[in-house]
Design a protein around this motif. Structure first.
Motif, short mmCIF file in Angstrom:
data_model
loop_
_atom_site.label_atom_id
_atom_site.label_comp_id
_atom_site.label_asym_id
_atom_site.label_seq_id
_atom_site.Cartn_x
_atom_site.Cartn_y
_atom_site.Cartn_z
N TRP A 234 0.83 -1.20 0.00
CA TRP A 234 0.00 0.00 0.00
C TRP A 234 0.87 1.25 0.00
CZ3 TRP A 234 -0.38 4.17 3.32
CH2 TRP A 234 -1.47 5.02 3.13
N PHE A 235 1.89 1.28 0.85
CA PHE A 235 2.78 2.44 0.93
C PHE A 235 3.52 2.66 -0.39
CE2 PHE A 235 7.17 3.91 1.60
CZ PHE A 235 6.91 5.20 2.05
N ILE A 236 4.07 1.60 -0.96
CA ILE A 236 4.83 1.74 -2.20
C ILE A 236 3.92 2.15 -3.36
CG2 ILE A 236 6.23 0.49 -3.89
CD1 ILE A 236 7.36 -1.16 -1.62
N TRP B 282 12.49 -3.52 -0.12
CA TRP B 282 13.56 -2.59 -0.49
C TRP B 282 13.73 -2.53 -2.00
CZ3 TRP B 282 16.20 1.34 1.24
CH2 TRP B 282 17.41 1.68 0.65
N GLU B 283 13.66 -3.68 -2.66
CA GLU B 283 13.79 -3.73 -4.11
C GLU B 283 12.65 -2.96 -4.78
OE1 GLU B 283 13.94 -7.82 -5.15
OE2 GLU B 283 16.05 -8.09 -4.57
N TYR B 284 11.42 -3.16 -4.30
CA TYR B 284 10.27 -2.44 -4.86
C TYR B 284 10.46 -0.93 -4.70
CZ TYR B 284 7.06 -6.31 -5.86
OH TYR B 284 6.46 -7.40 -6.39
N LEU B 285 10.83 -0.51 -3.49
CA LEU B 285 10.97 0.91 -3.20
C LEU B 285 12.03 1.56 -4.07
CD1 LEU B 285 10.13 3.28 -1.40
CD2 LEU B 285 11.87 2.55 0.25
N ILE B 286 13.20 0.93 -4.15
CA ILE B 286 14.30 1.47 -4.94
C ILE B 286 13.93 1.50 -6.42
CG2 ILE B 286 16.65 1.04 -5.73
CD1 ILE B 286 16.44 2.24 -2.95
N GLN B 287 13.24 0.47 -6.90
CA GLN B 287 12.88 0.43 -8.31
C GLN B 287 11.87 1.52 -8.67
OE1 GLN B 287 14.47 -1.12 -10.46
NE2 GLN B 287 13.21 -0.83 -12.29
N VAL B 288 10.91 1.79 -7.77
CA VAL B 288 9.95 2.87 -8.03
C VAL B 288 10.68 4.20 -8.15
CG1 VAL B 288 8.08 4.22 -7.01
CG2 VAL B 288 7.96 1.74 -6.98
N ILE B 289 11.58 4.47 -7.21
CA ILE B 289 12.35 5.72 -7.25
C ILE B 289 13.24 5.78 -8.49
CG2 ILE B 289 14.12 7.08 -6.06
CD1 ILE B 289 13.02 6.01 -3.43
#
Length: 261
Positions: free
Chosen positions: A106-108, A186-193
């Motif tokens: 949800w956050f990502i 962490w992978e999802y977050l970094i990839q979105v950015i």
């Protein structure tokens, strides 16, 4: 698919699995195109490989854990007459570790909505269909892990491709999930950015610059009031960093615009 009007091929990419999946496919489904990869490089690499091997006008991605209603694939394809990608938006989350997965995703997803400026009902659905000619443009951006599906979602949306989200049911997984609460998040977050930085870097730099500028201005006012117009070095540093971050954002935006020409 057999009862639909579409011709099709089924591609199975064995990404260095240690079970008997490829043997079962060969013995029971000889018409399926099976590609064996001796080393496991991740689901993103497997999807990329399968897309490159596909011959059709459209490509459909799905998982092998029986969580997605693959029988709805013929209903997704007609939408590609108007859209470049159709994504099955899950109505519920039935995966393992729900207490961790649901708030994390949800956050990502909210972060991706804010950064991309697009409505995204399901960022990382594993069931999607897209026009192969457009998908090939973004295959080089796919990371090897789970965030590959989020990458394809953002790549289409940020670059102005019309994307359709179709509500679908989501079932309990067969087998054990490979989702790691910390590593995968962490992978999802970094990839979105990373994706936003690649296509619209000001979405990252501008909020940071504004935040730092507000702090600098606030500190400037504080210095004037409490230090009798004696501006401290920390105030000047905060303001200078804010300006530098903004300038870096402009340069990154310029590089993106030039690279697209």
């Amino acid at each position: 698919m057999d009862s639909s009007k579409y011709s099709y091929e089924v591609i199975v990419v064995d990404d260095g699995s240690k079970d008997k999946t490829p043997d079962i496919v060969e013995q029971n489904f000889p018409w399926i195109k099976l590609f064996r990869r001796p080393v496991n490089y991740g689901t993103g690499t497997a999807r990329k490989f399968g897309t490159e091997k596909a011959k059709g006008k459209y490509v459909v991605w799905s998982d092998a854990d029986l969580t997605y209603p693959n029988y709805l694939i013929p209903e997704l394809i007609p939408h590609l007459d108007k859209y470049d990608q159709v994504i099955g938006a899950r109505k519920t989350e039935e995966g393992q570790n729900k207490l961790l997965r649901v708030p994390t995703k949800w956050f990502i997803r909210k972060l991706a909505i804010f950064l991309s400026g697009k409505n995204i009902p399901d960022l990382n659905s594993g069931l999607r269909a897209f026009k192969r000619e457009f998908g090939l443009r973004y295959l080089h951006m796919l990371p090897p892990g789970f965030s590959c599906v989020a990458t394809m979602t953002l790549a289409f949306l940020i670059n102005g491709h019309p994307v359709k989200f179709v509500p679908i049911d989501y079932f309990k997984r067969v087998g054990k999930s490979k989702f790691h609460p910390i590593k995968s998040t962490w992978e999802y977050l970094i990839q979105v950015i990373r994706m936003i930085m690649f296509f619209n870097p000001l979405k990252i730099f501008l909020p940071i610059s504004i935040f730092l500028m507000i702090i600098g201005i606030g500190k400037f006012v504080y210095d004037i009031i409490f230090y009798h117009f004696s501006i401290k070095g920390s105030t000047i540093v905060a303001l200078m960093i804010a300006i530098q971050v903004f300038v870096f954002g402009l340069l990154a935006e310029l590089i993106v615009k030039i690279s697209k020409k």
